[in-house]
Design an enzyme around this catalytic site. Structure first.
Site: not given
Ligand code: ATP
Ligand code: LTN
Length: 326
Positions: A111, A192, A195
């Protein structure tokens, strides 16, 4: 009864990866465990959030918890920031953690990649997660595979503190689902399902309408050899779809491989659309019933009260052991 704790971030629409990797286990565990399920809004603000949208997402996740079958008569459901102990314990644990071990967390590395400077909250996120878990003397933490490293860190922190101040924390175990534990993005099976991915067809949200489900599945990336077989390495797209089909329909992958022998991807995908729509429709309907109800607010308020009662006891012990306060 063993105690279970887990949390989901209110950062967007819950997808079938969250459902199969986490929520489905939450429901199954309720019968023989004391379960505490949290909406971790303080984790959500590790990246910028729109305050109005965040409030809505908190209630969305809460309603989805109930819609998938979490029963407030059996489990505690609450919002993280409603219980002050999470932030308090997080600081205490921050002081027992090292920058070296936090720098090794792959989620942080992912991130913060390509950023000159990353938000501190993103860096200390796993410590807050450890606080969530340890605050409730948790025995078992059901999560998706992607959280393994964070659970390990939580165990390390608990063990480290116990070494200095014996009896402070219960050292928890992770509970990872094998099948369906890692659902991959439909448009790129090397990532993966997430969201926060930009492409809405990379995921199927639990609240997607049948037409959107159909579109996303029919568009899903596969390969060119046309054989329906589980082979994660060479056929990641089809393997991911097989996996989703298998868990949603509760049919072993081997049976599906047999069923679709000699058939094309088109037929397989059409059936998967049907299986998915059948599995998600009751969830969507229940969600609509409770999302704007007063019942939902009452459940969250009661949940926070019960959670706070447990959290206070732990904080009292922690402060005593560390010599904090009067
Ligand atoms: P984002 O990708 O935006 O960071 P997320 O989709 O990973 O968010 P979280 O709230 O972080 O969502 O995760 C909720 C739960 O769902 C966690 O237990 C996590 O391990 C699980 N989970 C998330 N993505 C997947 C996935 N693709 N497959 C299986 N489980 C998943
Ligand atoms: N980090 C988790 C969400 C999370 C969590 C927790 C899960 C926050 N606190 C405590 C289990 C227990 C995630 O991103 N999936």
């Amino acid at each position: 009864m063993k105690r279970v704790f887990s949390g989901v971030q209110p950062t967007g629409n819950i997808h079938i990866g969250n459902y199969l990797g986490a929520l489905k286990q939450f429901v199954e565990l309720q019968d023989d465990h004391q379960c505490i399920y949290c909406i971790v809004d303080m984790h959500a603000i590790t990246v910028p959030q729109d305050p109005k949208a965040l409030k809505e997402h908190i209630l969305d996740v809460a309603a989805l918890y109930l819609a998938v079958g979490i029963d407030p008569e059996k489990s505690i459901v609450f919002v993280q920031s409603d219980v002050p102990g999470h932030a308090e314990l997080s600081w205490v644990l921050t002081c027992s953690s090292y920058t070296g071990e936090l720098s090794r967390m792959t989620q942080f590395k992912d991130k913060s990649k390509n950023k000159e400077s990353a938000p501190t909250g993103l860096f200390t996120y796993p410590v807050l997660m450890a606080a969530d878990i340890l605050l409730y003397d948790t025995d078992v933490v059901p999560v998706g595979n992607d959280q393994k490293q964070h659970i390990e860190l939580c165990r390390d922190l608990a063990t480290r503190v116990n070494g200095k101040y014996p009896g402070t924390f219960v050292v928890p175990d992770g509970r990872f689902l094998k099948e369906g534990a890692r659902i991959m993005a439909l448009d790129d099976p090397s990532k993966k399902m997430s969201k926060s991915a930009e492409n809405i067809h990379s995921r199927i949200s639990l609240l997607d309408e049948p037409s959107k489900i159909k579109k996303s599945i029919m568009k899903a990336t596969t390969d060119s050899d046309g054989v329906i077989r589980l082979d994660t390495e060479n056929k990641p797209g089809i393997s991911n779809l097989l996996n989703i089909y298998s868990v949603l329909s509760e049919t072993p992958v081997a049976d599906l491989e047999k069923k679709y022998e000699g058939k094309g991807y088109g037929d397989f995908k059409k059936d998967l659309v049907e299986v998915t729509v059948d599995a998600l429709t009751p969830i969507r309907e229940r969600f609509e019933e409770i999302r704007h109800s007063e019942e939902l607010m009452t459940i969250l308020r009661d949940g926070a009260e019960k959670a706070d009662e447990i959290a206070r006891k732990t904080m009292k012990r922690v402060k005593e052991n560390f010599g904090l306060g009067l």
